[in-house]
Design a protein around this motif. Structure first.
Motif, mmCIF file in Angstrom:
data_model
loop_
_atom_site.group_PDB
_atom_site.id
_atom_site.type_symbol
_atom_site.label_atom_id
_atom_site.label_comp_id
_atom_site.label_asym_id
_atom_site.label_seq_id
_atom_site.Cartn_x
_atom_site.Cartn_y
_atom_site.Cartn_z
ATOM 1 N N ALA B 17 0.855 -1.181 0.000
ATOM 2 C CA ALA B 17 0.000 0.000 0.000
ATOM 3 C C ALA B 17 0.891 1.230 0.000
ATOM 4 C CB ALA B 17 -0.893 0.020 1.246
ATOM 5 N N ARG B 18 0.430 2.286 -0.624
ATOM 6 C CA ARG B 18 1.202 3.522 -0.595
ATOM 7 C C ARG B 18 1.029 4.174 0.774
ATOM 8 N NH1 ARG B 18 -1.365 6.901 -4.207
ATOM 9 N NH2 ARG B 18 -0.088 8.592 -3.444
ATOM 10 N N ILE B 58 -5.954 0.270 13.528
ATOM 11 C CA ILE B 58 -6.690 1.133 12.594
ATOM 12 C C ILE B 58 -7.424 2.202 13.408
ATOM 13 C CG2 ILE B 58 -8.525 1.300 10.876
ATOM 14 C CD1 ILE B 58 -7.876 -1.466 9.967
ATOM 15 N N GLN B 59 -6.983 3.411 13.178
ATOM 16 C CA GLN B 59 -7.528 4.541 13.931
ATOM 17 C C GLN B 59 -8.810 5.022 13.265
ATOM 18 O OE1 GLN B 59 -6.154 6.180 16.565
ATOM 19 N NE2 GLN B 59 -7.795 7.692 16.596
ATOM 20 N N TYR B 60 -8.844 4.912 11.950
ATOM 21 C CA TYR B 60 -9.856 5.589 11.159
ATOM 22 C C TYR B 60 -9.809 4.987 9.781
ATOM 23 C CZ TYR B 60 -12.283 9.632 9.089
ATOM 24 O OH TYR B 60 -13.158 10.447 8.444
ATOM 25 N N GLN B 61 -10.943 4.848 9.131
ATOM 26 C CA GLN B 61 -10.970 4.278 7.802
ATOM 27 C C GLN B 61 -12.046 4.997 7.011
ATOM 28 O OE1 GLN B 61 -12.418 2.415 4.633
ATOM 29 N NE2 GLN B 61 -13.500 1.591 6.406
ATOM 30 N N ARG B 62 -11.740 5.334 5.757
ATOM 31 C CA ARG B 62 -12.664 6.173 5.011
ATOM 32 C C ARG B 62 -13.014 5.531 3.677
ATOM 33 N NH1 ARG B 62 -16.011 10.712 5.872
ATOM 34 N NH2 ARG B 62 -16.489 11.533 3.805
ATOM 35 N N GLN B 63 -14.206 4.968 3.598
ATOM 36 C CA GLN B 63 -14.776 4.476 2.330
ATOM 37 C C GLN B 63 -13.798 3.684 1.478
ATOM 38 O OE1 GLN B 63 -16.297 8.116 0.719
ATOM 39 N NE2 GLN B 63 -18.241 7.925 1.795
ATOM 40 N N GLY B 64 -12.970 2.897 2.106
ATOM 41 C CA GLY B 64 -12.035 2.083 1.344
ATOM 42 C C GLY B 64 -10.971 2.870 0.610
ATOM 43 N N LEU B 65 -10.866 4.175 0.870
ATOM 44 C CA LEU B 65 -9.890 5.004 0.164
ATOM 45 C C LEU B 65 -8.565 5.105 0.926
ATOM 46 C CD1 LEU B 65 -12.256 7.898 -0.937
ATOM 47 C CD2 LEU B 65 -11.239 6.144 -2.412
ATOM 48 N N PHE B 66 -8.661 5.355 2.201
ATOM 49 C CA PHE B 66 -7.441 5.406 3.002
ATOM 50 C C PHE B 66 -7.788 5.038 4.434
ATOM 51 C CE2 PHE B 66 -9.203 9.573 3.749
ATOM 52 C CZ PHE B 66 -8.875 9.842 5.068
ATOM 53 N N GLN B 73 3.584 5.829 18.879
ATOM 54 C CA GLN B 73 4.379 6.995 18.536
ATOM 55 C C GLN B 73 3.681 7.943 17.579
ATOM 56 O OE1 GLN B 73 8.428 6.553 17.290
ATOM 57 N NE2 GLN B 73 8.964 7.104 19.384
ATOM 58 N N GLY B 74 2.625 7.533 16.964
ATOM 59 C CA GLY B 74 1.982 8.469 16.049
ATOM 60 C C GLY B 74 1.069 7.806 15.055
ATOM 61 N N LEU B 75 0.884 8.492 13.967
ATOM 62 C CA LEU B 75 -0.094 8.097 12.968
ATOM 63 C C LEU B 75 0.541 8.099 11.591
ATOM 64 C CD1 LEU B 75 -2.870 10.574 14.086
ATOM 65 C CD2 LEU B 75 -2.810 8.151 14.593
ATOM 66 N N THR B 76 0.119 7.181 10.754
ATOM 67 C CA THR B 76 0.508 7.230 9.343
ATOM 68 C C THR B 76 -0.729 6.991 8.510
ATOM 69 O OG1 THR B 76 2.763 6.459 9.764
ATOM 70 C CG2 THR B 76 1.899 6.135 7.544
ATOM 71 N N GLN B 77 -0.836 7.778 7.457
ATOM 72 C CA GLN B 77 -1.974 7.578 6.571
ATOM 73 C C GLN B 77 -1.608 6.518 5.542
ATOM 74 O OE1 GLN B 77 -3.219 11.059 4.472
ATOM 75 N NE2 GLN B 77 -5.042 10.074 3.662
ATOM 76 N N ILE B 78 -2.484 5.531 5.380
ATOM 77 C CA ILE B 78 -2.253 4.438 4.437
ATOM 78 C C ILE B 78 -3.218 4.608 3.270
ATOM 79 C CG2 ILE B 78 -2.129 1.929 4.190
ATOM 80 C CD1 ILE B 78 -0.409 2.841 6.488
ATOM 81 N N ILE B 79 -2.663 4.767 2.055
ATOM 82 C CA ILE B 79 -3.523 4.863 0.873
ATOM 83 C C ILE B 79 -3.845 3.439 0.413
ATOM 84 C CG2 ILE B 79 -3.771 5.810 -1.454
ATOM 85 C CD1 ILE B 79 -3.263 7.963 0.627
ATOM 86 N N ILE B 80 -5.126 3.153 0.302
ATOM 87 C CA ILE B 80 -5.532 1.804 -0.092
ATOM 88 C C ILE B 80 -5.542 1.721 -1.620
ATOM 89 C CG2 ILE B 80 -7.366 0.072 0.079
ATOM 90 C CD1 ILE B 80 -8.251 1.519 2.660
ATOM 91 N N PRO B 81 -4.896 0.702 -2.209
ATOM 92 C CA PRO B 81 -4.865 0.594 -3.679
ATOM 93 C C PRO B 81 -6.287 0.476 -4.221
ATOM 94 C CG PRO B 81 -3.470 -1.094 -2.644
ATOM 95 C CD PRO B 81 -4.215 -0.429 -1.551
ATOM 96 N N THR B 105 2.862 -3.228 4.603
ATOM 97 C CA THR B 105 4.129 -2.949 3.928
ATOM 98 C C THR B 105 3.845 -2.101 2.693
ATOM 99 O OG1 THR B 105 5.116 -5.000 4.718
ATOM 100 C CG2 THR B 105 6.123 -3.986 2.780
ATOM 101 N N GLY B 106 4.660 -1.084 2.475
ATOM 102 C CA GLY B 106 4.410 -0.227 1.322
ATOM 103 C C GLY B 106 5.539 0.758 1.113
ATOM 104 N N ILE B 107 5.378 1.565 0.076
ATOM 105 C CA ILE B 107 6.378 2.566 -0.279
ATOM 106 C C ILE B 107 5.946 3.912 0.300
ATOM 107 C CG2 ILE B 107 7.635 3.657 -2.186
ATOM 108 C CD1 ILE B 107 7.970 0.638 -2.119
#
Lengths: 599, 599
Positions: B17-18, B58-66, B73-81, B105-107
């Motif tokens: 995932a990006r 998973i803190q938050y999930q939005r319509q299968g988009l991210f 230690q914090g938060l990272t936004q995961i872009i869902i393919p 795992t992602g770039i």
């Protein structure tokens, strides 16, 4: 020479009215060639007793009792004679429309101190901009500005605190029944004006700001309460990696640095007293330590008394017998004073009080003496350090109630002694005091089996009592501290809980509160919160103590009345239904409510 | 080694995932022995392009988009393919409950600058306390604190200003439609949160305070507007016995004294421009004078053109022909840029724009050229100082509309030139500018035969125009002044009317307003008001310009969203009907309104 706009109500020499002086400001020579001796508002204490003539407009008239005369320079209150001989004057004035022009001759009198007419007080608020011209208010506001500036220098320039502005449009906190609401444009949703920046300052610590301060506007909707304001100001402070002693030294330094020279110097460190000591010795958590008359425990002496009631009470877990000794009470206090003190204890604390008077021959006069042996009388005299003409007030019952009642009587009898001429408290004295080791929780008044926070739910438990939090929360002392000056609380603060789990336990398990509304704070604590603590000083009260004013309204430029109203601008005020529309609210008029109930 | 709380959604190597980086804060060595390469929130610009593995909730999930992944230690936004090949991943993640534990795992990718996802922006607001840990916000807030402290020193310590706190619970001012309401406990009566302390600071002058300042919290309910906040801060100043020049020198000294060294020095006095000049040369009352491209009047050149429409317009009282010259526009701007500029003028100002391009051989390319003789072409080139590859935008029509449209195009084309690589404005340059001689009144937009105040009804007329007030108020210039920095208005103020009669005339005769609601101010003016004036600086905007931030939200600790919401604490929020009861209001739910209309 007097131009009459509507009618002359009465003229020189025909009638006299008692005048009482209004406000004082600069007076150019504007009375030459005119039909008056003085302008309104020009009258000062020096004029009291003089006969003067004023000309002006009727600003306000109240049920034929008094009127307010206005000219370009100010206002004077005119007392209308109430005796039969002047009935035609009273009638004339009662019927006169406001803005009528009159000439008034009378003798200047000043208002008795401490007996200001509340209606005149309202008038002072209505014409606050004139009141502001007085040297006292000018002094108060300028001194306030300077003290705050010095505080900023100390915090910002000397100690690296960051002045951060926090929002005043927020949301209700649990139990925030005293928070003003602000309707938003989203139907049913309201902002709330917070009582303090408590949550924000903790979030700033979690955000790594390290040291925060703000001269913060706070809001509290308490309806009508004497000398409270719906909006007030706190010196709000929070810092990271600090303990209780650290905050105390910071505040001592802050006050020492910012205290006006003419009222200083301040000696530091301030003495510290535990909450239990304060209650036992002074019957309050904000002891006035400028004078003695401490509460004395006489349980041991009275335990040997042959009075069933007393012996019975003393076997209770919190049963006690205590007393205060009023020095020279028999000389300075009247019989009715003593009676009203006892009545006050009865009505406000439901606590019976017995008095014991030390006669000139050293013997004791009391309903109690017949139960006291000679040895016990001597012991009482010794324990209470009684002198001839001293009066002892004595109470038997529950520890907290007895202490509270005697603490209250201590203050009232001190006022009575001073009113009668005794010098008890040095008006220049500054008795700062830290009160510490408060209980963390108190039984709820309406349901003593449940607990509520003694201060607020973010207060950390005393480090020695952490284990008790989970076993017997009623016994936990807190890391809360109050700062007291001359018997007034001028600040309070605490070391905060910085552990999410402990905070959640307190909210959910001890206080049985829905922690959802504080989820953002709980979540924030999970992201690594430094140990932190802080304090808030009540700026209005502090300044009023510095300038020696009895009311905080004397140190606020535009204060609200007891009922929370701005009498100058007439706020709050009605708004049109159209103005309410964007906020999706409408008014429930009491009349409509009544009708609704009928149907 | 990964403890699974609910379920593993996907594992190392199975999917990619990006990732886009979240917030950055201190990172101890916490990745050893664990199934991750990094912690959430640890990712920085240096990680972009790397393959990393994160573990968290998973803190938050939005319509299968991210989704937002959280660890200690914090938060990272995961872009869902979103491609078909990964549809099972998208499905899995869309259905996963929040707080599920996942390994990803992602770039690492960073958000494109200027294209921040508004949802991520919302997330930053929700976790503001983490964002505050960033060095940029720490710097901004600390600098803000220091600048304000220096301002206080200058005003309070150097120039004897008195810091006076004025109420924020007041009542509606006329036309105060943007004022928040605060219900009181008196049925139907509301306080209002004022947009500025305008009335109070004038009353303080009448009260003899002489020199007042306050770092004042102000409120404005404007619904959703970009980069506006419902509560904001003004450096609010008022002084007695002062004229316009006095206020200007005061503010120049104030800014010079408080300006951060690393952004200074400031040259004073600031240049001054009249409102008429600003409109004619820059098409706005807040000119960005860091670059040229001024509006040039070409009426004389075009008057000789044989185009009926142009000649016709130029005979109108306010008819004009004007142009701006975009240097190297033909090289830096694309054809579609020019088209969109012209469309913007049409849609926003209803103003047609013609373009003229200077070819490499020096000849002009335009629809207009066939109407221009050689001499006129040379004159146009000379008047506009055109060089090869310059583009001229030309407009004919009403003076104010033509200027406004060209002023707007001037700024937009400057942005386009800079985006294309031209160096037009020095980012370190500080162009302060006073704009003066505004009109006192403007025709009302909805009814141009009526007048409204260009700023507010307390603004004094220009001393040379006082007589016009009574004969032709539309022609009266005011004693209002604006302070502009690099094309942003950072302050405004005026000399005020201090004469009750004049104030009443303006309110009643010119503005046709009910002066009753301002009776306290009118009455106060009758009690001897000194000549006085003042200014308010917009602190949030000023600081954002100093730190070079595009948004005032970067200089406010806890800003509200565009819609005026606090996304961290979720304010405004619903309250119970019981909580509304003391305030005698209830909510008109939109649904209920609809039903009511049906019946």
């Amino acid at each position: 020479m007097l131009r009459l706009v509507r009618r002359v109500l009465f003229q020189r020499g025909t009638e006299r009215a008692r005048l009482s002086s209004g406000w004082v400001h600069r007076a150019p020579d504007v009375n030459s060639f005119a039909a008056r001796t003085n302008t309104c508002g020009e009258l000062r204490a020096a004029h009291v007793g003089q006969e003067v003539t004023l000309c002006g407009w009727i600003q306000y008239q109240r049920q034929g009792l008094f009127l307010v005369l206005r000219d370009f320079q100010g206002l004077t209150q005119i007392i209308i004679p109430q005796d039969e001989a002047h009935s035609h004057v009273r009638k004339l004035l009662s019927n006169a429309p406001v803005e009528s022009v009159v000439r008034v001759t009378g003798i200047v009198s000043s208002r008795p101190p401490g007996q200001e007419n509340p209606k005149s007080e309202a008038l002072r608020m209505q014409y606050r901009y004139l009141d502001l011209r007085s040297s006292q208010l000018q002094y108060n506001l300028r001194l306030r500005s300077q003290v705050v500036m010095r505080m900023r220098e100390y915090l910002c320039n000397h100690h690296g605190f960051v002045d951060v502005e926090t929002p005043t449009l927020f949301k209700r906190t649990p139990g925030g029944a005293k928070e003003f609401l602000v309707p938003s444009r989203e139907a049913g949703k309201f902002y709330s004006l917070p009582q303090s920046p408590q949550q924000f300052k903790q979030l700033l610590m979690i955000g790594g700001l390290d040291r925060y301060f703000q001269v913060a506007r706070c809001y509290r909707d308490e309806g009508s309460r004497p000398d409270r304001q719906p909006e007030f100001t706190q010196i709000d402070i929070e810092m990271s990696f600090v303990d209780q002693a650290g905050i105390q030294r910071l505040i001592e330094g802050l006050l020492q640095y910012s205290w006006p020279e003419e009222r200083g110097p301040i000696m530091t460190p301030f003495p510290t007293m535990t909450y239990d000591e304060a209650l036992a010795d002074y019957g309050t958590d904000k002891p006035d330590t400028r004078f003695g008359m401490k509460i004395v425990d006489i349980s041991d002496t009275l335990r040997r008394l042959d009075i069933g009631f007393v012996q019975n009470v003393l076997t209770y877990p919190h049963g006690t017998a205590k007393a205060i000794c009023i020095p020279q009470g028999a000389r300075y206090l009247k019989h009715k004073d003593l009676e009203s003190l006892k009545e006050a204890a009865k009505s406000r604390f439901n606590q019976e009080i017995m008095d014991v008077i030390c006669r000139p021959d050293g013997s004791l006069k009391s309903l109690l003496t017949k139960f006291l042996g000679e040895e016990q009388q001597s012991e009482l005299i010794r324990v209470l350090n009684m002198q001839v003409d001293d009066v002892v007030l004595l109470a038997v019952g529950d520890h907290k109630r007895v202490c509270s009642a005697l603490g209250s009587l201590r203050l009232e009898s001190a006022d009575l002694l001073e009113a009668a001429g005794m010098v008890l408290r040095d008006p220049a004295a500054l008795h700062f005091l830290w009160v510490v080791d408060f209980p963390l929780f108190l039984p709820k008044e309406e349901n003593p089996s449940e607990l509520e926070s003694a201060h607020h739910p973010f207060t950390a438990p005393h480090p020695l009592d952490t284990d008790l939090l989970y076993s017997d929360p009623t016994k936990v002392r807190s890391q809360h501290y109050d700062l007291v000056l001359n018997g007034s609380e001028i600040g309070g603060g605490s070391i905060r809980i910085h552990n999410a789990e402990q905070q959640r336990f307190v909210l959910e398990k001890v206080l049985k509160e829905d922690s959802e509304v504080l989820s953002h704070l709980l979540e924030a604590l999970e992201f690594g919160a430094p140990p932190h603590g802080g304090i808030a000083l009540g700026l209005d009260r502090l300044i009023s103590l510095i300038v020696g004013s009895p009311s905080i309204r004397d140190v606020i430029a535009f204060p609200k009345s007891f009922k929370g109203r701005d009498l100058m601008g007439n706020a709050p005020d009605y708004v049109t239904p159209e103005e309410l529309e964007p906020y999706h609210i409408h008014v429930s008029w009491p009349a409509a409510e009544t009708e609704a109930k009928k149907n």
